[in-house]
Scaffold this motif. Structure first.
Motif, short mmCIF file in Angstrom:
data_model
loop_
_atom_site.label_atom_id
_atom_site.label_comp_id
_atom_site.label_asym_id
_atom_site.label_seq_id
_atom_site.Cartn_x
_atom_site.Cartn_y
_atom_site.Cartn_z
N LEU A 118 46.39 28.71 42.33
CA LEU A 118 45.88 30.04 42.02
C LEU A 118 44.41 30.11 41.65
O LEU A 118 43.84 31.21 41.67
CB LEU A 118 46.68 30.62 40.84
N ALA A 119 43.78 29.01 41.28
CA ALA A 119 42.44 29.07 40.70
C ALA A 119 41.41 29.61 41.68
O ALA A 119 41.31 29.12 42.81
CB ALA A 119 42.01 27.70 40.21
N PRO A 120 40.63 30.62 41.27
CA PRO A 120 39.54 31.12 42.13
C PRO A 120 38.49 30.05 42.40
O PRO A 120 37.89 30.00 43.46
CB PRO A 120 38.95 32.28 41.33
N GLN A 121 38.24 29.19 41.38
CA GLN A 121 37.22 28.15 41.50
C GLN A 121 37.75 26.92 40.76
O GLN A 121 37.70 26.85 39.54
CB GLN A 121 35.90 28.61 40.88
N ALA A 122 38.27 25.96 41.49
CA ALA A 122 38.93 24.82 40.87
C ALA A 122 37.93 23.71 40.55
O ALA A 122 37.98 22.61 41.09
CB ALA A 122 40.03 24.29 41.79
N ASP A 211 35.04 36.55 35.96
CA ASP A 211 35.93 36.90 37.07
C ASP A 211 36.46 35.70 37.84
O ASP A 211 37.51 35.78 38.47
CB ASP A 211 35.21 37.84 38.04
N ASP A 212 35.74 34.57 37.82
CA ASP A 212 36.18 33.41 38.61
C ASP A 212 36.93 32.38 37.75
O ASP A 212 37.05 31.22 38.13
CB ASP A 212 34.99 32.74 39.29
N ALA A 238 44.21 44.43 33.52
CA ALA A 238 43.59 45.52 34.25
C ALA A 238 42.69 45.03 35.38
O ALA A 238 42.64 45.65 36.45
CB ALA A 238 42.77 46.37 33.28
N ARG A 239 42.00 43.90 35.19
CA ARG A 239 41.02 43.48 36.20
C ARG A 239 41.32 42.14 36.84
O ARG A 239 40.61 41.72 37.75
CB ARG A 239 39.62 43.44 35.59
N GLY A 240 42.39 41.48 36.40
CA GLY A 240 42.70 40.17 36.94
C GLY A 240 44.13 40.03 37.38
O GLY A 240 44.80 41.02 37.73
N THR A 241 44.62 38.80 37.37
CA THR A 241 45.97 38.48 37.83
C THR A 241 46.70 37.71 36.74
O THR A 241 46.22 36.66 36.30
CB THR A 241 45.92 37.62 39.11
N LEU A 242 47.82 38.24 36.30
CA LEU A 242 48.66 37.56 35.32
C LEU A 242 49.86 36.94 36.03
O LEU A 242 50.54 37.61 36.82
CB LEU A 242 49.15 38.53 34.25
N PRO A 279 45.71 36.39 44.31
CA PRO A 279 44.92 36.47 43.08
C PRO A 279 43.66 37.29 43.25
O PRO A 279 43.00 37.25 44.29
CB PRO A 279 44.58 35.00 42.79
N ARG A 280 43.34 38.04 42.21
CA ARG A 280 42.06 38.77 42.15
C ARG A 280 41.53 38.65 40.73
O ARG A 280 42.28 38.60 39.76
CB ARG A 280 42.25 40.25 42.52
N GLY A 281 40.22 38.63 40.61
CA GLY A 281 39.61 38.55 39.29
C GLY A 281 40.02 37.29 38.55
O GLY A 281 40.49 36.31 39.16
N PRO A 282 39.88 37.27 37.24
CA PRO A 282 40.33 36.10 36.49
C PRO A 282 41.84 35.96 36.59
O PRO A 282 42.58 36.94 36.61
CB PRO A 282 39.89 36.41 35.05
#
Length: 309
Positions: A118-122, A211-212, A238-242, A279-282
């Motif tokens: 899931l990580a936007p930036q691993a 965000d990343d 609201a702005r990310g992915t749980l 995934p979007r946002g944090p």
């Protein structure tokens, strides 16, 4: 013949983090796995006794551990106990493994698997909030999964400066740049990887990640426990992915429940592995624990025993 009692060292040797993460992914795709709800029995001194059975077509386990948050003041581990492993076909006991070692390593391996999925930036820097057993195991798991070049830097925050300094020294001994930070909220701005692994008796993080960021929140695993402030959790929603580890989190994810979030509507790690999460946002991965993770560890132990003949 009596079943072998594996020491903490032997238990750890049978559970290398990347292999354990792969076994966890395989277990989530195994239709024979059965994991009933765990029993949590309050203890008179304020701790809890956890009874956690699980089985698949070959292996059956029961995990028996206690959790006492203030044991550090007594010079004792917060988690103590064992996991008893049985042959599912014959009922024969095949091993007794060290419960705290399994708990530390399987929790970190679940976080590693979630990061890889899931990580936007691993890649680092990595912020670890909480310098106890889980902080150390997550450091080692992320290093094993990402390598020093991608992880490269670690920052550690803890209520105990001595504990933070000890984990910093361990990270440096592993070849990483590392330093202690006294304000974890401020450190969030520089760290795309975050692990919160505190005793979760009070809020320790109020700011929101960039965000990343990929967050693995593992400290709060009952409805009363909390690490992240409610307003931070609501902002993340609201702005990310749980994402939660399993459906057991629906009634155990203290951070999210106290923020008024509908945890039952959130996707699980199994959903993410099946490609059902975009995934979007944090990304905020909430891990509460599940006997299935211990079953995956027992499968690794059984494989190691078979390899030794």
């Amino acid at each position: 013949m009596s079943a072998p009692l594996l020491s903490p060292e032997a238990t750890a040797a049978a559970l290398p983090y990347p292999a354990l993460a792969r076994e966890i992914a395989a277990l989530l795709a195994d239709p024979s796995v059965r994991v009933p709800p765990r029993l949590v029995q309050p203890l008179p001194g304020g701790g809890s006794l956890f009874v956690m059975p699980a089985t698949d077509a070959r292996v059956a386990i029961t995990k028996l551990i206690t959790f006492v948050a203030d044991n550090t003041t007594r010079g004792l581990p917060t988690i103590q106990g064992d996991i008893v492993v049985f042959d599912a076909a014959t009922g024969q006991r095949s091993a007794i493994v060290d419960g705290p070692t399994v708990t530390a390593r399987r929790t970190a391996a679940v976080s590693l698997l979630a990061l890889q999925t899931l990580a936007p930036q691993a890649e680092g820097p990595l912020l670890i909030v909480g310098a106890g057993v889980q902080g150390r195991s997550h450091l080692e798991a992320y290093l094993a999964g990402l390598g020093a070049q991608r992880l490269h830097e670690v920052r550690v925050a803890s209520r105990s400066a001595a504990s933070a300094d000890a984990l910093v020294a361990h990270a440096q001994a592993l070849g990483l740049r590392a330093r202690r930070v006294d304000d974890p909220d401020a450190a969030l701005a520089d760290c795309p990887l975050v692990v919160s692994a505190t005793p979760a008796q009070a809020v320790c993080l109020r700011a929101t990640p960039r965000d990343d960021t990929f967050v693995a929140a593992v400290g709060a695993f009952t409805p009363r426990m909390v690490e992240w402030a409610p307003e931070a959790c609501r902002d993340l929603a609201a702005r990310g992915t749980l994402v939660v580890d399993t459906r057991d989190a629906d009634h155990e994810a203290g951070d999210l429940l106290q923020a008024g979030i509908d945890v039952a509507a959130l996707p699980t790690l199994a959903d993410a592995l099946a490609g059902r999460v975009a995934p979007r946002g944090p990304v905020f991965f909430k891990s509460c624990g599940w006997a299935g993770w211990d079953l995956a560890a027992a499968r690794c132990v059984a494989r190691a025993q078979a390899a030794r003949g």
